[in-house]
Design an enzyme around this catalytic site. Structure first.
Site, PDB file in Angstrom:
ATOM      1  CG  ASN A   2      -8.117   2.196  10.797  1.00 44.28           C
ATOM      2  OD1 ASN A   2      -7.673   1.454  11.739  1.00 44.28           O
ATOM      3  ND2 ASN A   2      -7.761   3.335  10.447  1.00 44.28           N
ATOM      4  NE  ARG A  13     -18.613   2.008  12.563  1.00 43.25           N
ATOM      5  CZ  ARG A  13     -17.632   2.773  12.895  1.00 43.25           C
ATOM      6  NH1 ARG A  13     -16.113   2.170  12.749  1.00 43.25           N
ATOM      7  NH2 ARG A  13     -17.540   4.058  13.272  1.00 43.25           N
ATOM      8  CG  HIS A  63      -6.896   2.846  16.114  1.00 40.32           C
ATOM      9  ND1 HIS A  63      -6.330   4.007  16.715  1.00 40.32           N
ATOM     10  CD2 HIS A  63      -6.980   2.997  14.814  1.00 40.32           C
ATOM     11  CE1 HIS A  63      -6.363   4.821  15.943  1.00 40.32           C
ATOM     12  NE2 HIS A  63      -6.287   4.263  14.610  1.00 40.32           N
ATOM     13  N   GLY A 102       0.969  -1.154   0.002  1.00 42.06           N
ATOM     14  CA  GLY A 102       0.038   0.029   0.155  1.00 42.06           C
ATOM     15  C   GLY A 102       0.942   1.438  -0.080  1.00 42.06           C
ATOM     16  N   GLY A 155      -0.015   4.354  -0.655  1.00 45.62           N
ATOM     17  CA  GLY A 155      -0.750   5.836  -0.521  1.00 45.62           C
ATOM     18  C   GLY A 155       0.169   6.662   0.328  1.00 45.62           C
ATOM     19  N   GLY A 168       1.551   4.718   3.505  1.00 43.76           N
ATOM     20  CA  GLY A 168       2.666   3.922   2.977  1.00 43.76           C
ATOM     21  C   GLY A 168       3.982   4.500   2.512  1.00 43.76           C
ATOM     22  NE  ARG A 176     -18.185   4.147   7.347  1.00 43.38           N
ATOM     23  CZ  ARG A 176     -18.467   4.212   8.427  1.00 43.38           C
ATOM     24  NH1 ARG A 176     -17.948   4.238   9.400  1.00 43.38           N
ATOM     25  NH2 ARG A 176     -20.036   4.328   8.862  1.00 43.38           N
ATOM     26  CG  ASN A 208      -9.850  -1.976   4.128  1.00 41.06           C
ATOM     27  OD1 ASN A 208      -9.745  -1.818   3.022  1.00 41.06           O
ATOM     28  ND2 ASN A 208      -9.821  -1.067   4.883  1.00 41.06           N
TER      29      ASN A 208
HETATM   30  N1  APR Z   1      -2.605  -4.335  -2.748  1.00 35.41           N
HETATM   31  C1  APR Z   1      -1.810  -3.402  -2.588  1.00 35.41           C
HETATM   32  N2  APR Z   1      -2.006  -1.987  -2.413  1.00 35.41           N
HETATM   33  C2  APR Z   1      -3.655  -1.706  -2.366  1.00 35.41           C
HETATM   34  C3  APR Z   1      -4.614  -2.769  -2.479  1.00 35.41           C
HETATM   35  C4  APR Z   1      -3.901  -4.119  -2.754  1.00 35.41           C
HETATM   36  N3  APR Z   1      -4.885  -5.020  -3.003  1.00 35.41           N
HETATM   37  N4  APR Z   1      -5.926  -2.165  -2.481  1.00 35.41           N
HETATM   38  C5  APR Z   1      -5.680  -1.010  -2.348  1.00 35.41           C
HETATM   39  N5  APR Z   1      -4.132  -0.492  -2.054  1.00 35.41           N
HETATM   40  C6  APR Z   1      -3.575   0.635  -2.150  1.00 35.41           C
HETATM   41  C7  APR Z   1      -4.202   2.012  -2.722  1.00 35.41           C
HETATM   42  O1  APR Z   1      -4.021   1.610  -4.285  1.00 35.41           O
HETATM   43  C8  APR Z   1      -3.805   2.946  -2.020  1.00 35.41           C
HETATM   44  O2  APR Z   1      -2.607   3.421  -2.760  1.00 35.41           O
HETATM   45  O3  APR Z   1      -3.473   1.275  -0.740  1.00 35.41           O
HETATM   46  C9  APR Z   1      -3.241   2.325  -0.802  1.00 35.41           C
HETATM   47  C10 APR Z   1      -4.009   3.147   0.574  1.00 35.41           C
HETATM   48  O4  APR Z   1      -3.671   4.550   0.649  1.00 35.41           O
HETATM   49  P1  APR Z   1      -4.522   5.666   0.828  1.00 35.41           P
HETATM   50  O5  APR Z   1      -5.727   5.514   0.224  1.00 35.41           O
HETATM   51  O6  APR Z   1      -3.479   6.813   0.683  1.00 35.41           O
HETATM   52  O7  APR Z   1      -4.693   5.619   2.322  1.00 35.41           O
HETATM   53  P2  APR Z   1      -3.783   5.799   3.611  1.00 35.41           P
HETATM   54  O8  APR Z   1      -4.260   7.144   4.137  1.00 35.41           O
HETATM   55  O9  APR Z   1      -2.378   5.512   3.263  1.00 35.41           O
HETATM   56  O10 APR Z   1      -4.248   4.784   4.658  1.00 35.41           O
HETATM   57  C11 APR Z   1      -4.195   3.386   4.550  1.00 35.41           C
HETATM   58  O11 APR Z   1      -4.139   2.796   6.723  1.00 35.41           O
HETATM   59  O12 APR Z   1      -4.406   4.400   8.727  1.00 35.41           O
HETATM   60  C12 APR Z   1      -4.869   3.329   7.718  1.00 35.41           C
HETATM   61  O13 APR Z   1      -7.380   3.817   7.916  1.00 35.41           O
HETATM   62  C13 APR Z   1      -6.397   3.725   7.080  1.00 35.41           C
HETATM   63  O14 APR Z   1      -6.878   1.740   6.295  1.00 35.41           O
HETATM   64  C14 APR Z   1      -6.182   3.048   5.925  1.00 35.41           C
HETATM   65  C15 APR Z   1      -4.699   2.731   5.595  1.00 35.41           C
END
Ligand code: APR
Length: 312
Positions: A120, A88, A175, A9, A11, A14, A82, A95
């Protein structure tokens, strides 16, 4: 040879975790994401920053897991946020599939890795990682408590004008809204917080801490907090790789501690090279016990829902 950390991940959380780790030269990093080109782009961009800050860290991004081979630590931040109209349960189902795949694929290439989970609902996703990966409890830990405690420390620092380094706060429990800021165990340079701050100010800080995630979401409008969550993950990864035996609040598998069983829950854990080395048990008064039990009930409910929605 550098340690290797894979972050599933790429995002906001990450990639910011990668930033903190690289800046502190803690490990080589692999960013994995499903979005084509994005992890590669972020990885290359971060790699190109290394000559400027003088750190010998290799960073690479990928849409697959081959590059993650032989990782010492795998961080799971992959997930969906979300969205409006999503229940939920919908979020949990979506997830859960993402975290299940991330765990199994990572394990194929790094069978001995320690897992730090951030997706989450946190305690439930950490539980899922341990169960689907058939991992011993000490190899899975969830990040939540470092973040919640850091928020409380920041608010106390703002209120008192004392350095954040002198402020020690401990937030336990799941959490979620039922998290338990332990004001009796929190202190400023050894002085109990309850003596340092008037009750109304302390109560306001406790409430703001509980709603800390929502406060950022409301300000950002799109997305959720990522600087503090990723700094928390980086601290935990560093403690594991450097075998620091660092005690932090984090989500760990309960096997009778605090009277709890078969859930992941936020408690003080000691982190070292094997992952969770020890769970520390505070002596709690009746009020604190009741608050933790209420929080545990919410986590238990979420895990029950997980069992009803996905096969594990
Ligand atoms: N494999 C790899 N990456 C994935 C997959 C998957 N199957 N599905 C989604 N992703 C990636 C998305 O493409 C995105 O880049 O996960 C990333 C999530 O990043 P963001 O949407 O920017 O979310 P972020 O704020 O980083 O939060 C990620 O951590 O704190 C928790 O609640 C938050 O569950 C959330 C997670």
């Amino acid at each position: 040879m550098n340690y290797k950390v894979s972050i599933i991940g790429a995002g906001m959380t990450g990639s910011t975790t990668a930033h903190w780790l690289a800046e502190r030269e803690i490990a080589d990093i692999v960013l994995v994401d499903v979005v084509e080109g994005m992890p590669q782009g972020k990885g290359l961009d971060l790699l190109e920053a290394m000559p400027i800050i003088g750190k010998d860290v290799y960073v690479v991004g990928s849409n697959g897991y081959e590059e993650t081979k032989n990782s010492d630590v795998v961080v799971i931040t992959a997930g969906l946020p979300r969205k409006p109209g999503m229940s939920r349960e919908d979020l949990l189902t979506a997830n859960a599939e993402i975290v299940r795949k991330a765990t199994l694929e990572s394990l194929k290439y790094s069978p001995d890795a320690i897992f730090v989970v951030l997706t989450n609902p946190l305690d439930t996703m950490a539980y899922l990682t341990m169960k689907v990966g058939k991992l011993p409890p000490h190899r899975v830990v969830g990040q939540a408590g470092v973040l919640d405690s850091a928020r409380m420390r920041a608010f106390v620092a703002m209120e008192t004008g004392v350095s954040v380094e002198n402020i020690h706060c401990y937030v336990l429990g799941g959490h979620g809204d039922e998290m338990v800021p332990l004001t009796r165990h929190s202190n400023i340079a050894g002085i109990p917080l309850r003596e340092y701050l008037p009750a109304d100010k302390l109560e306001a800080i406790v409430n703001r801490t509980r709603k800390g995630g929502g406060e950022i979401v409301n300000l950002l409008k799109t997305g959720s907090a990522y600087y503090a969550p990723s700094a928390a993950v980086a601290q935990m990864v560093e403690a594991i790789l450097k075998d620091k035996h660092l005690i932090v609040p984090a989500s760990a598998y309960m096997q009778g501690e605090y009277g709890l069983r078969d859930i992941f829950f936020g408690v003080p854990v000691q982190l070292g090279r094997k992952g969770v080395e020890r769970i520390i048990e505070y002596t709690l008064d009746e009020e604190e016990k009741a608050a933790l039990e209420k929080s545990a009930a919410a986590v238990r409910e979420s895990i029950r829902t997980l069992h009803s929605l996905v096969e594990i």
